[in-house]
Design a protein around this motif. Structure first.
Motif, PDB file in Angstrom:
ATOM      1  N   GLN A 179      19.462  67.297  16.298  1.00 21.36           N
ATOM      2  CA  GLN A 179      18.398  67.876  15.485  1.00 21.36           C
ATOM      3  C   GLN A 179      17.308  68.502  16.362  1.00 21.36           C
ATOM      4  OE1 GLN A 179      19.038  68.500  12.599  1.00 21.36           O
ATOM      5  NE2 GLN A 179      19.068  66.822  11.144  1.00 21.36           N
ATOM      6  N   ARG A 180      17.003  67.872  17.478  1.00 25.23           N
ATOM      7  CA  ARG A 180      15.994  68.435  18.385  1.00 25.23           C
ATOM      8  C   ARG A 180      16.520  69.694  19.068  1.00 25.23           C
ATOM      9  NH1 ARG A 180      11.599  65.259  19.862  1.00 25.23           N
ATOM     10  NH2 ARG A 180      11.471  63.290  18.736  1.00 25.23           N
ATOM     11  N   PHE A 181      17.795  69.675  19.439  1.00 28.35           N
ATOM     12  CA  PHE A 181      18.424  70.857  20.035  1.00 28.35           C
ATOM     13  C   PHE A 181      18.385  72.020  19.055  1.00 28.35           C
ATOM     14  CE2 PHE A 181      22.446  73.204  21.036  1.00 28.35           C
ATOM     15  CZ  PHE A 181      22.086  73.660  22.291  1.00 28.35           C
ATOM     16  N   LEU A 182      18.713  71.735  17.802  1.00 25.19           N
ATOM     17  CA  LEU A 182      18.653  72.755  16.748  1.00 25.19           C
ATOM     18  C   LEU A 182      17.223  73.241  16.543  1.00 25.19           C
ATOM     19  CD1 LEU A 182      19.585  74.325  14.213  1.00 25.19           C
ATOM     20  CD2 LEU A 182      19.491  72.177  12.955  1.00 25.19           C
ATOM     21  N   ALA A 183      16.273  72.311  16.575  1.00 19.91           N
ATOM     22  CA  ALA A 183      14.876  72.678  16.331  1.00 19.91           C
ATOM     23  C   ALA A 183      14.351  73.656  17.383  1.00 19.91           C
ATOM     24  CB  ALA A 183      14.015  71.425  16.300  1.00 19.91           C
ATOM     25  N   GLU A 184      14.824  73.506  18.627  1.00 16.89           N
ATOM     26  CA  GLU A 184      14.390  74.437  19.684  1.00 16.89           C
ATOM     27  C   GLU A 184      14.772  75.863  19.323  1.00 16.89           C
ATOM     28  OE1 GLU A 184      12.412  73.590  21.844  1.00 16.89           O
ATOM     29  OE2 GLU A 184      12.721  71.502  22.403  1.00 16.89           O
ATOM     30  N   ALA A 185      15.990  76.037  18.809  1.00 16.73           N
ATOM     31  CA  ALA A 185      16.443  77.378  18.424  1.00 16.73           C
ATOM     32  C   ALA A 185      15.680  77.899  17.223  1.00 16.73           C
ATOM     33  CB  ALA A 185      17.942  77.364  18.131  1.00 16.73           C
ATOM     34  N   ARG A 283      17.231  70.659  27.095  1.00 17.63           N
ATOM     35  CA  ARG A 283      17.794  69.594  26.253  1.00 17.63           C
ATOM     36  C   ARG A 283      19.183  69.191  26.747  1.00 17.63           C
ATOM     37  NH1 ARG A 283      14.147  66.852  23.203  1.00 17.63           N
ATOM     38  NH2 ARG A 283      12.589  68.335  22.405  1.00 17.63           N
ATOM     39  N   ILE A 284      19.970  70.188  27.163  1.00 18.10           N
ATOM     40  CA  ILE A 284      21.329  69.906  27.633  1.00 18.10           C
ATOM     41  C   ILE A 284      21.298  69.215  28.989  1.00 18.10           C
ATOM     42  CG2 ILE A 284      23.495  70.972  28.385  1.00 18.10           C
ATOM     43  CD1 ILE A 284      22.928  73.210  26.325  1.00 18.10           C
ATOM     44  N   GLU A 285      20.509  69.760  29.926  1.00 20.67           N
ATOM     45  CA  GLU A 285      20.564  69.282  31.307  1.00 20.67           C
ATOM     46  C   GLU A 285      19.858  67.942  31.506  1.00 20.67           C
ATOM     47  OE1 GLU A 285      21.005  72.683  34.389  1.00 20.67           O
ATOM     48  OE2 GLU A 285      19.386  73.297  33.054  1.00 20.67           O
ATOM     49  N   ARG A 286      18.989  67.582  30.596  1.00 23.03           N
ATOM     50  CA  ARG A 286      18.312  66.290  30.712  1.00 23.03           C
ATOM     51  C   ARG A 286      19.056  65.175  29.976  1.00 23.03           C
ATOM     52  NH1 ARG A 286      12.308  68.879  29.653  1.00 23.03           N
ATOM     53  NH2 ARG A 286      11.832  69.388  31.840  1.00 23.03           N
ATOM     54  N   ARG A 287      20.210  65.517  29.407  1.00 20.74           N
ATOM     55  CA  ARG A 287      20.988  64.540  28.644  1.00 20.74           C
ATOM     56  C   ARG A 287      22.257  64.177  29.412  1.00 20.74           C
ATOM     57  NH1 ARG A 287      20.173  61.499  23.811  1.00 20.74           N
ATOM     58  NH2 ARG A 287      22.209  60.598  23.349  1.00 20.74           N
ATOM     59  N   SER A 288      22.640  62.908  29.381  1.00 27.29           N
ATOM     60  CA  SER A 288      23.894  62.466  29.989  1.00 27.29           C
ATOM     61  C   SER A 288      24.982  62.462  28.920  1.00 27.29           C
ATOM     62  CB  SER A 288      23.740  61.054  30.572  1.00 27.29           C
ATOM     63  OG  SER A 288      22.800  61.060  31.629  1.00 27.29           O
ATOM     64  N   PHE A 289      26.148  62.968  29.284  1.00 30.48           N
ATOM     65  CA  PHE A 289      27.270  63.034  28.354  1.00 30.48           C
ATOM     66  C   PHE A 289      28.468  62.294  28.922  1.00 30.48           C
ATOM     67  CE2 PHE A 289      24.781  66.951  27.634  1.00 30.48           C
ATOM     68  CZ  PHE A 289      24.484  66.797  26.295  1.00 30.48           C
ATOM     69  N   GLN A 290      29.271  61.744  28.038  1.00 31.68           N
ATOM     70  CA  GLN A 290      30.469  61.013  28.432  1.00 31.68           C
ATOM     71  C   GLN A 290      31.726  61.852  28.261  1.00 31.68           C
ATOM     72  OE1 GLN A 290      30.078  57.998  29.862  1.00 31.68           O
ATOM     73  NE2 GLN A 290      27.885  58.350  29.532  1.00 31.68           N
ATOM     74  N   ALA A 291      31.769  62.682  27.240  1.00 33.16           N
ATOM     75  CA  ALA A 291      32.955  63.503  26.982  1.00 33.16           C
ATOM     76  C   ALA A 291      33.165  64.501  28.120  1.00 33.16           C
ATOM     77  CB  ALA A 291      32.811  64.245  25.652  1.00 33.16           C
ATOM     78  N   GLY A 360      24.713  84.942  31.676  1.00 31.09           N
ATOM     79  CA  GLY A 360      25.744  84.980  30.643  1.00 31.09           C
ATOM     80  C   GLY A 360      26.407  83.625  30.446  1.00 31.09           C
ATOM     81  N   ARG A 361      26.681  82.926  31.553  1.00 22.93           N
ATOM     82  CA  ARG A 361      27.311  81.608  31.466  1.00 22.93           C
ATOM     83  C   ARG A 361      26.387  80.606  30.791  1.00 22.93           C
ATOM     84  NH1 ARG A 361      29.000  79.474  37.083  1.00 22.93           N
ATOM     85  NH2 ARG A 361      26.874  78.666  37.181  1.00 22.93           N
ATOM     86  N   TRP A 362      25.091  80.676  31.079  1.00 27.19           N
ATOM     87  CA  TRP A 362      24.126  79.761  30.447  1.00 27.19           C
ATOM     88  C   TRP A 362      24.132  79.946  28.924  1.00 27.19           C
ATOM     89  CZ3 TRP A 362      19.566  81.403  34.104  1.00 27.19           C
ATOM     90  CH2 TRP A 362      19.814  80.929  35.394  1.00 27.19           C
ATOM     91  N   LEU A 363      24.100  81.199  28.494  1.00 33.12           N
ATOM     92  CA  LEU A 363      24.030  81.461  27.059  1.00 33.12           C
ATOM     93  C   LEU A 363      25.329  81.074  26.352  1.00 33.12           C
ATOM     94  CD1 LEU A 363      22.050  84.832  26.869  1.00 33.12           C
ATOM     95  CD2 LEU A 363      21.251  82.496  27.183  1.00 33.12           C
ATOM     96  N   GLU A 364      26.467  81.230  27.053  1.00 27.81           N
ATOM     97  CA  GLU A 364      27.733  80.782  26.474  1.00 27.81           C
ATOM     98  C   GLU A 364      27.762  79.256  26.337  1.00 27.81           C
ATOM     99  OE1 GLU A 364      30.264  82.574  25.145  1.00 27.81           O
ATOM    100  OE2 GLU A 364      28.836  84.199  25.400  1.00 27.81           O
ATOM    101  N   THR A 365      27.172  78.569  27.300  1.00 25.42           N
ATOM    102  CA  THR A 365      27.107  77.103  27.224  1.00 25.42           C
ATOM    103  C   THR A 365      26.257  76.665  26.040  1.00 25.42           C
ATOM    104  OG1 THR A 365      27.403  76.860  29.622  1.00 25.42           O
ATOM    105  CG2 THR A 365      26.396  75.012  28.446  1.00 25.42           C
ATOM    106  N   ILE A 366      25.102  77.301  25.872  1.00 27.93           N
ATOM    107  CA  ILE A 366      24.258  77.014  24.707  1.00 27.93           C
ATOM    108  C   ILE A 366      25.052  77.244  23.423  1.00 27.93           C
ATOM    109  CG2 ILE A 366      22.254  77.823  23.383  1.00 27.93           C
ATOM    110  CD1 ILE A 366      20.869  78.398  26.048  1.00 27.93           C
ATOM    111  N   ALA A 367      25.780  78.369  23.373  1.00 25.72           N
ATOM    112  CA  ALA A 367      26.543  78.720  22.180  1.00 25.72           C
ATOM    113  C   ALA A 367      27.601  77.660  21.868  1.00 25.72           C
ATOM    114  CB  ALA A 367      27.204  80.085  22.375  1.00 25.72           C
TER     115      ALA A 367
END
Length: 601
Positions: A179-185, A283-291, A360-367
């Motif tokens: 929800q916070r990631f969505l809110a940024e957009a 939001r992405i880079e400050r979060r740890s992911f397991q998948a 371009g790679r950053w924006l594709e990652t966001i997408a």
């Protein structure tokens, strides 16, 4: 379902309270700022007149500094208030989606409608009451496009689908982060435009601005000119020709390069979008992911030096802020004295040289994160739905208690289609559920291949190329009748069976634009040809005589049907799929219901 509703309600109420408190603080701060201005300026004038000029000027300067500080504080609070308000609205929208009230959502994906696509129009993937309108939470231009591509591209490699499933499972658990990631957009003002222009712009840079002599001249010349000007103004021991000559030289340098102005203006339209991308990347880079899928996306963001992408793009945001006031008439003096345009160009070209190729790679990652978050919402809201098994060894579909994802209270059915009995012939009376069953299978396949859960207790399928011919309409602009448009779609399916394997088709009342004899014969020929080609699929029809094909095919074609029943002179449907050919008809009953007198029947 009640537990989900309570969670959404609590978070919605929490952000409503936060937004309300921030609104009150903003109002108080506005009053303080107004009071400070009046009192500070009044005291400044009073001290200036009564005591001393220096004390009065000092008071005015202090008031101005405090006022500017309060302005920045006010802007910060307003952004926080807007952000909380957006979070409140996002949770309110989640509640609407949970309650089945999503058909009022503004983003219907109308721009993705494509009558020539093999199945998207028939399965209602885009437009009003569509799959896209139901699940989409993406807000960036590429985020929406990525979700559209996943829904329409057909099956990816099996491993990729499984990787997406793992990512969707993890993101579904992280409601607050999503929800916070969505809110940024959502902080963007209006729709975000295509980033293709800035991506291309970032890939090329002008090396002339990065030469050492240019850097030295751009830094040294303003220092010399400003120093001469200060010495002249403060001491009067220097001729005014020295600072004037410096100003003339710098003015000529500034106004000589028209291309420079175009280069600076090229990035400025993306000013707001760049700041949005920065926040989303953070939001992405400050979060740890397991998948593993999410980890790979995140690890591809930093540059070779390991600098996080959000820090790199933050520099670009700062540069666009530098450019923001260049056309201001008052700023012209600052521009001349500091060679501000040159400083901006050096900063821009330096950024493009170091980081531009990664944009371009950053924006594709966001997408991709946006698309995955959209699919994760399905799993969060419907934890009882299943992630499908992608079975490469056994071609076909096996589903237990499968329903249509967009229908509340949908009736579920079991279904098996394999290479031995690859075509199902569905008969039944009007409104009994034939077309809905076809769409149910199709839309669940779309979700399965995108990496999302499907509406079923269990679901397994192989990678099938999906084609449909269900709701073809005429095209007056192209002078194409509905019957001819249907023929073109069927031709597309037949050609696909010759050019590629693993075809799965959905045909609803084919050849309905011609007479009954030709319709029956044409349907029979087509079904035989598709069966012979090894294609699998489903055909709904009112033509009960086609049911004879089951015996002819020796099990390759199987008959199923829906039926209706009557109570208190009213027609009812149970929407349950049964073996065999339909034995009931309701056309005459429906005609009578319409008020048409039927004689001799």
């Amino acid at each position: 379902m009640n537990g989900l509703k309570e969670r959404y309600e609590k978070r919605k109420e929490f952000y409503a309270q936060q937004a309300g408190e921030l609104h009150r603080r903003i109002n108080r701060l506005s009053n303080i700022r107004l009071g400070l201005s009046l009192v500070g300026l009044s005291l400044g004038v009073f001290f200036y007149i009564i005591y001393s000029r220096s004390l009065g000027i000092g008071m005015v300067l202090l008031t101005v500094i405090l006022f500017i500080g309060l302005v920045f504080w006010h802007q910060s609070l307003r952004r926080k208030h807007l952000y909380r308000q957006i979070l409140f609205e996002n949770y309110a929208q989640s509640l609407q989606r949970l309650a089945g009230e999503w058909k009022s959502f503004p983003d219907k994906g109308e721009d993705f409608k494509n009558a020539d696509h093999p199945f998207s129009e028939d399965l209602d993937l885009f437009g009003l009451n569509s799959l896209f309108q139901w699940i989409n939470t993406a807000k960036t231009f590429r985020g929406r496009e990525t979700l559209k591509e996943w829904l329409t591209a057909g099956p990816s490699e099996g491993e990729k689908i499984l990787s997406r499933q793992e990512a969707v499972r993890e993101l579904s658990k992280n409601l607050s982060w999503r929800q916070r990631f969505l809110a940024e957009a959502c902080m963007a003002k209006g729709l975000m435009s295509s980033p293709q222009g800035i991506i291309q712009w970032a890939k090329t840079y002008d090396e002339s601005y990065l030469r050492l002599r240019v850097l030295i001249l751009a830094r040294a010349l303003p220092i010399v000119t400003i120093s001469f000007l200060l010495i002249y103004l403060l001491t009067g021991k220097l001729s005014f020709w020295y600072p004037l000559l410096g100003i003339i030289i710098q003015s000529l340098i500034l106004f000589a390069g028209k291309q420079r102005g175009k280069a600076l203006k090229a990035v400025y339209p993306y000013k707001e979008s760049i700041k949005i991308y920065e926040k989303m990347l953070a939001r992405i880079e400050r979060r740890s992911f397991q998948a593993e899928y999410l980890q790979d996306l995140k690890e591809g963001l930093p540059n070779r030096e390991g600098t996080p992408a959000f820090q790199q793009i933050k520099k670009l945001a700062a540069i666009t802020d530098m450019i923001a006031n260049r056309d201001n008439a008052i700023f012209l003096i600052v521009n001349i004295l500091t060679l501000w345009d040159i400083q901006c160009m050096i900063a821009l070209e330096s950024w493009k040289e170091k980081s531009g190729r990664f944009l371009g790679r950053w924006l594709e990652t966001i997408a991709e994160f946006e698309a995955l978050s959209s699919l994760a919402g399905i799993h969060y809201d419907h934890p009882d739905w299943t992630f499908p098994e992608i079975n490469p060894a056994e071609s076909g579909i096996r589903a237990v208690r499968m329903g249509h994802p967009l229908l509340r209270g949908a009736v579920c059915n079991d279904l098996t289609i394999d290479k031995h009995s690859g075509i199902l012939l569905i008969t039944g009376s009007n409104m009994s559920g034939k077309s809905t069953l076809l769409r149910t299978v199709g839309i669940n396949l779309v979700l399965a291949y995108a990496g999302a859960p499907v509406y079923a207790r269990s679901f397994s399928c192989s990678r099938l190329q999906l084609y449909s011919c269900m709701q073809v309409s005429d095209n007056l602009g192209e002078s194409i009748s509905s019957f001819y448009a249907e023929l073109l779609r069927i031709k597309q399916i037949v050609l696909a069976t010759k050019e590629q394997g693993n075809i799965f088709f959905l045909l609803d009342e084919i050849f309905k634009g011609t007479n009954s004899q030709d319709r029956h014969l044409g349907a029979k020929i087509l079904i035989r040809q598709l069966s012979k080609a090894g294609a699998m699929g489903m055909v709904s029809t009112h033509d009960l005589e086609l049911g004879d094909m089951e015996k002819e095919s020796r099990g390759g074609i199987r008959n199923f049907h829906f039926r209706e029943y009557y109570e208190n002179d009213e027609i009812h449907f149970d929407y349950k799929l049964r073996l065999g050919i339909s034995t009931t008809r309701n056309a005459m009953y429906l005609i009578k219901m319409a008020g048409i007198e039927v004689e001799g029947v």
